[in-house]
Scaffold this active site. Structure first.
Site, PDB file in Angstrom:
ATOM      1  NE  ARG A 237      27.911  38.065  42.575  1.00 21.52           N
ATOM      2  CZ  ARG A 237      28.005  38.036  41.359  1.00 21.52           C
ATOM      3  NH1 ARG A 237      26.782  38.215  40.509  1.00 21.52           N
ATOM      4  NH2 ARG A 237      29.355  37.563  40.857  1.00 21.52           N
ATOM      5  CE  LYS A 264      31.866  41.503  42.897  1.00 20.55           C
ATOM      6  NZ  LYS A 264      32.479  40.304  43.642  1.00 20.55           N
ATOM      7  CG  HIS A 327      27.713  34.741  48.927  1.00 27.08           C
ATOM      8  ND1 HIS A 327      28.343  33.760  48.138  1.00 27.08           N
ATOM      9  CD2 HIS A 327      27.822  36.002  48.323  1.00 27.08           C
ATOM     10  CE1 HIS A 327      29.077  34.871  46.942  1.00 27.08           C
ATOM     11  NE2 HIS A 327      28.563  36.093  47.126  1.00 27.08           N
ATOM     12  NE  ARG A 330      27.172  33.852  43.957  1.00 30.71           N
ATOM     13  CZ  ARG A 330      27.126  34.026  42.519  1.00 30.71           C
ATOM     14  NH1 ARG A 330      25.629  33.901  41.984  1.00 30.71           N
ATOM     15  NH2 ARG A 330      28.000  34.373  41.576  1.00 30.71           N
ATOM     16  CG  HIS A 353      31.562  33.431  38.765  1.00 28.55           C
ATOM     17  ND1 HIS A 353      31.953  32.282  38.890  1.00 28.55           N
ATOM     18  CD2 HIS A 353      30.897  33.663  39.923  1.00 28.55           C
ATOM     19  CE1 HIS A 353      31.734  31.746  40.001  1.00 28.55           C
ATOM     20  NE2 HIS A 353      31.009  32.751  40.825  1.00 28.55           N
ATOM     21  CE1 TYR A 363      26.081  44.091  20.829  1.00 28.47           C
ATOM     22  CE2 TYR A 363      28.206  44.376  21.997  1.00 28.47           C
ATOM     23  CZ  TYR A 363      27.033  44.753  21.295  1.00 28.47           C
ATOM     24  OH  TYR A 363      27.240  46.042  20.700  1.00 28.47           O
TER      25      TYR A 363
END
Length: 401
Positions: A237, A264, A327, A330, A353, A363
Site C-alpha cells: 500500500r 492495515k 494504489h 496493487r 489482504h 501466526y
C-alpha cells in the site's frame, strides 16, 4: 419573530440566508438546505457567535431556551462560548467527552494513519454540532441532519464513515452507562449509497511496459524516482511504502518486514525482495541511508515523503488519475499474477489482504513464504522483460522450468 410554519417553509437559496428571531438569535439556512441555530452577541468588545443546535432536531422553543440561558450568562458577566467549552471539558456525558474517551481507549491499537482520519472526522464533522450535547439526549434525526451536511459536500463515503464512527461512540456510551441506545443504528439505509470506486490501474502487458519505461526515464527527485521504481516490485500500500524505515530491511536476506503497527490488518507483513528491488534499495541507501526513512520528505528528512508524492510523479509522467494511481500497482500485480496461474492464496497473502480471523493471521504472516519468494522474483523478471520490450516467458513456463 419566527414561527414553526415559517421555519418549515423556509427554502434554500444560492447563498446562506439568516432568519432572525430576536435577541441576537437567528436560523442560518445553507444552500444545501441544512438549518443551524446561531446566537450573535458581544463580549469584551468583540462580536462572537454561539451554536445553539440544528433545526428541526432543536425546535424553535428549545433554541429560544438556549438563547435565554446564554443571555443570563452574559448578564452575569460570563462568556457563553467559554462556559460551553468549560462544560464540555468537565461534563463526562457530553458527546465530545465520550467520543474522546472512546478514541483514547482504542486508538493505540490502530495504525497512525487510521487514527488520524478518525479524529479528523470527529473534530470536523461531529464535535462542532453535537460535541456539547448530552450523548443520551441525541436522537437519530439530529444525527442525520449532521450527516446530511456531509452528503451535501458531495462526500457520501465520508458521511458513511462518520456514521460508522458515531455508532462506535454510541455503543461505547451504552456500554459505559451514559446512553440507553445507539441511535446511529436507526439510520441504516438513510444515507445515499456509496458508488463503488476502483483505483485506476494499468494491467495490459504492453501498457505496463510503456509505464515502466516512463518511470525509468523520470527526471525528477532521485528519491521519488526510486519510489516509483520500487512500487511495482513490492506492490504494498502507498502508505506502507512511504513510511518504510531502513531498520525494517535486511538486504542480505532480501527481506522487508513491515511491523504490525503500520499494517492495515495489524499483522506483521513480510515482503520478499527480488534482486532488482535490492539493487534499487542499495543505490538509494547511499542517499538516505543515514536517516530513519527510506523515502524522506523533500522538506524534512525527519518525516516520510508526502502521501501524494508518487501520484504527483505519475501525473508528471503524463498519467492522469483515471489512468494510473500509486494504489493501482496493487491491482496490476493482482490481475497479472492471477492470470499467470500463481497460487491465489500466496497472492492474497503477499497483498496483505485482511485475514478475518485475527488470531490466525497473527501466526500466519509467513504463510506460503517459499512460494512468495519465488513469485516475487519471477514477477520482477517479468516486469523487467516488459520494460525492455523483450519476449517474456510466462510465469507458468518459469514455474514449470
Amino acid at each position: 419573530m419566527l414561527t414553526e410554519s415559517r421555519l418549515r417553509a423556509a427554502k434554500a437559496a444560492p447563498k446562506p440566508v439568516k432568519l432572525f428571531d430576536g435577541g441576537g438569535m437567528y436560523l442560518l439556512l445553507h444552500p444545501n438546505g441544512s438549518k443551524y441555530w446561531r446566537l450573535k452577541y458581544r463580549y469584551g468588545g468583540k462580536e462572537k457567535k454561539l451554536a445553539l443546535g440544528i433545526y428541526p432536531a432543536v425546535s424553535l422553543k428549545q433554541a429560544r431556551e438556549r438563547r435565554d440561558n446564554a443571555r443570563r450568562q452574559l448578564a452575569n458577566g460570563h462568556d457563553p462560548s467559554a462556559e460551553r467549552k468549560a462544560e464540555q471539558e468537565t461534563d463526562p456525558e457530553c458527546f465530545e467527552a465520550v467520543a474522546r474517551e472512546w478514541f483514547a481507549k482504542y486508538s493505540p491499537h490502530w495504525a497512525p494513519s487510521h487514527s488520524d482520519k478518525i479524529i479528523r472526522r470527529l473534530e470536523r464533522d461531529l464535535f462542532p454540532y453535537l460535541g456539547s450535547r448530552p450523548i443520551k439526549a441525541i436522537n437519530a434525526p439530529e444525527l442525520l441532519t449532521v450527516l446530511r451536511r456531509i452528503e451535501a459536500r458531495g462526500t457520501v463515503e465520508t458521511a458513511h464513515r462518520v456514521l460508522q464512527n458515531a455508532g462506535q461512540v454510541f455503543r461505547y456510551a451504552v456500554a459505559t452507562g451514559r446512553a440507553e441506545r445507539n441511535c446511529a443504528g436507526d439510520l441504516r439505509g438513510a444515507l445515499a449509497p456509496v458508488k463503488e470506486a476502483h483505483y485506476a490501474s494499468v494491467t495490459e502487458p504492453k501498457a505496463v511496459g510503456e509505464l515502466l519505461r516512463a518511470i525509468e526515464g523520470y527526471q525528477g527527485d532521485p528519491v521519488t524516482r526510486a519510489a516509483l521504481k520500487l512500487t511495482p516490485l513490492v506492490f504494498v500500500r502507498p502508505g506502507e511504502l512511504r513510511q518504510a524505515e531502513w531498520a525494517e530491511f535486511d538486504l542480505d536476506k532480501a527481506e522487508w518486514r513491515i511491523p504490525a503497527a503500520k499494517m492495515k490488518s495489524r499483522v506483521l507483513h513480510i515482503v520478499p525482495l527480488s534482486t532488482q528491488a535490492v539493487t534499487i534499495l542499495k543505490e538509494l541507501h547511499l542517499l538516505t541511508g543515514s536517516g530513519r526513512y527510506v523515502f524522506p520528505g523533500l522538506r524534512s528528512r525527519s518525516r516520510p515523503m508526502s502521501a501524494n508524492t508518487v501520484n504527483a510523479a505519475l501525473r508528471r509522467l503524463g498519467y492522469s488519475k483515471t489512468d494510473m494511481t500509486a494504489h493501482g500497482f496493487r491491482s496490476m500485480a493482482s490481475t497479472l499474477l492471477n492470470e499467470q496461474g500463481w497460487n491465489r492464496d500466496a497472492i492474497e497473502r503477499q497483498l496483505a489482504h485482511g485475514e478475518r480471523d485475527a488470531v490466525r493471521a497473527a501466526y500466519n504472516y509467513a504463510e506460503h513464504l517459499p512460494e512468495r519468494r519465488k513469485m516475487m522474483q519471477a514477477w520482477a523478471d517479468y516486469l523487467e522483460g516488459l520494460r525492455i520490450g523483450s519476449n517474456v516467458i510466462s510465469f507458468n513456463a518459469r514455474k514449470q522450468a
